[in-house]
Design an enzyme around this catalytic site. Structure first.
Site, PDB file in Angstrom:
ATOM      1  N   HIS A 139      -7.038  27.419 -27.267  1.00  0.00           N
ATOM      2  CA  HIS A 139      -6.897  28.411 -26.010  1.00  0.00           C
ATOM      3  C   HIS A 139      -5.787  29.234 -26.003  1.00  0.00           C
ATOM      4  O   HIS A 139      -4.942  29.261 -24.975  1.00  0.00           O
ATOM      5  CB  HIS A 139      -6.946  27.160 -24.811  1.00  0.00           C
ATOM      6  N   HIS A 175     -11.498  28.643 -17.170  1.00  0.00           N
ATOM      7  CA  HIS A 175     -11.757  27.377 -17.550  1.00  0.00           C
ATOM      8  C   HIS A 175     -11.842  26.469 -16.221  1.00  0.00           C
ATOM      9  O   HIS A 175     -11.059  25.413 -16.203  1.00  0.00           O
ATOM     10  CB  HIS A 175     -10.625  26.971 -18.353  1.00  0.00           C
ATOM     11  N   GLU A 234     -17.664  27.341 -19.973  1.00  0.00           N
ATOM     12  CA  GLU A 234     -16.947  28.436 -20.337  1.00  0.00           C
ATOM     13  C   GLU A 234     -17.451  29.257 -21.309  1.00  0.00           C
ATOM     14  O   GLU A 234     -17.970  28.986 -22.416  1.00  0.00           O
ATOM     15  CB  GLU A 234     -15.884  27.913 -21.165  1.00  0.00           C
TER      16      GLU A 234
HETATM   17  C1  GLA Z   1     -11.938  22.812 -23.734  1.00  0.00           C
HETATM   18  C2  GLA Z   1     -12.201  21.981 -25.010  1.00  0.00           C
HETATM   19  C3  GLA Z   1     -11.645  20.655 -24.639  1.00  0.00           C
HETATM   20  C4  GLA Z   1     -10.775  20.336 -24.024  1.00  0.00           C
HETATM   21  C5  GLA Z   1     -10.666  21.227 -22.848  1.00  0.00           C
HETATM   22  C6  GLA Z   1      -9.241  21.033 -22.214  1.00  0.00           C
HETATM   23  O1  GLA Z   1     -13.136  22.616 -23.039  1.00  0.00           O
HETATM   24  O2  GLA Z   1     -13.303  22.291 -25.743  1.00  0.00           O
HETATM   25  O3  GLA Z   1     -11.784  19.899 -26.042  1.00  0.00           O
HETATM   26  O4  GLA Z   1      -9.558  20.649 -24.817  1.00  0.00           O
HETATM   27  O5  GLA Z   1     -10.769  22.692 -22.979  1.00  0.00           O
HETATM   28  O6  GLA Z   1      -8.763  19.589 -22.109  1.00  0.00           O
END
Ligand code: GLA
Length: 377
Positions: free
Chosen positions: A132, A206, A341
């Site tokens: 991210h 997110h 997402e």
């Molecule tokens: C995304 C990732 C997950 C986790 C979340 C935040 O969805 O794919 O593995 O890291 O973000 O906790």
């Protein structure tokens, strides 16, 4: 003096109510202060309200969707996204609640990639991988916020300039993200970016949804339909193998509406749960396509996701463990919310077989993703 007073009285009597009733006023978001970051940068909250009384609050820190109040089948409102009441909650650390993710959403394997013959090393913040956007991704930046009134509804336009070399990525990237709340109870997110050097870009939002209300327990009874007949399997650190495989015959098959909890325990992951990229397209579409629909039988609320992007990460809050205290003291436990997402595929910079996320100087990055709420009896 007397004349001035009576003119003022007349103005108050006639002009003021007329001004307050102007339709475009209802379409302007309301900006309020939302605290300051550690270095003293002020953060604002923009509240967008539509004609149905649906209210979305967006803060300039991380471009976070902090609140989203929507009616259920009986017209009763609840806040359906996880978050915090104040900026401190966000600054203290959290799993990307409601945030804009960038410059590259999801994982870049071994926090490295090669572009035009040059190797770039990123900040590793997920074991040896970069997740991210790195240690201080776009979710931790204060964006410039601008209230906009559009024919479609109240909007806030956020702008952030990411410097050349930030988190290890090449090129100055200027990103704008516009959130518009429309009268059909949809939150439309228009993303745009340009760069001065070739760089990978994969922006997303997110938000963590619980259609019964952000503090209403788990989402295992929600029913999901995902128009994705393929997925990108990964290793146990969630880096894709590079293959694109059919969902048929796996617990990932949501092509027909299926209760989220039905097969969740069949997933071989630690922690157990969905955290996977689903594939419904091969490239960016010109117009957003309907890819997911979630129904909550309890509240009757529904959420449809439309996007231009070819992939979507479905995540069931597997890492939530009740440690962060949310709005009104809410405890967010495992499976307390889900995320959808919209994105290009994880680790794309290292997977030439996946659609490319490289943005070049002179090109425009444009993505539209729409989260549309409804009700069913
Ligand atoms: C995304 C990732 C997950 C986790 C979340 C935040 O969805 O794919 O593995 O890291 O973000 O906790």
């Amino acid at each position: 003096m007397r004349r001035t007073l009576s003119a003022l009285a007349l103005f108050t009597l006639f002009a003021a109510p007329t001004l307050a009733a102007k339709p475009e006023d209802a379409k302007m978001p309301v900006e309020t202060p939302f605290g300051k970051t550690a270095d003293g940068t002020p953060v604002s909250a923009f509240t967008l309200t539509n004609k149905n009384g649906v209210k979305v609050k967006i803060i300039t820190y991380g471009g976070i969707v902090a609140e989203w109040h929507a009616p259920d089948k009986d017209g009763k409102f609840a806040d359906i996204v996880c978050g915090f009441d104040d900026l401190k909650g966000y600054l203290d650390g959290h799993p990307y609640f409601g945030a804009i993710i960038g410059r590259v959403g999801n994982r870049v394997g071994n926090a490295k990639f090669t572009l035009d013959g040059k190797e770039y090393t990123l900040a590793a913040n997920n074991g040896k991988h970069s997740l991210h956007g790195g240690k201080e991704g776009f979710d931790k930046k204060v964006w410039k916020g601008e209230a906009v009134s559009t024919p479609a509804g109240p909007a806030v336009k956020l702008t952030y300039t990411s410097k050349d070399g930030e988190e290890g990525y090449p090129g100055t990237l200027v990103s704008t993200v516009t959130y518009t709340l429309t009268d059909d109870n949809a939150l439309r997110i228009d993303y745009h970016a340009t760069t001065d050097k070739a760089t990978p870009v994969n922006l997303t939002n997110h938000s963590y949804f619980n259609l019964s209300g952000h503090n209403a327990g788990d989402i295992l009874n929600h029913v999901l339909e995902l128009k994705a007949d393929k997925y990108t399997p990964g290793d146990d650190t969630l880096i894709p193998t590079g293959k694109v495989e059919p969902v048929k015959g796996t617990p990932y098959d949501f092509t027909k509406p299926t209760r989220i909890g039905d097969r969740i325990k069949e997933i071989k992951a630690d922690p157990v749960g969905y955290d996977l990229n689903f594939v419904h397209g091969a490239k960016r579409e010109a117009a957003p396509q309907s890819v997911a629909k979630v129904t909550d039988p309890k509240s009757g609320r529904t959420l449809e996701v439309l996007t231009t992007e070819p992939g979507i990460q479905f995540y069931t809050g597997n890492f939530l463990d009740g440690k962060v205290k949310g709005k009104g003291g809410a405890v967010y436990n495992q499976y307390g919310a889900f995320c959808l997402e919209a994105q290009f595929f994880p680790d794309s910079p290292n997977k030439s077989e996946f659609p490319s996320i490289i943005l070049k100087p002179g090109e425009q990055y444009t993505q539209t993703t729409i989260y549309k709420l409804g009700v069913t009896k």
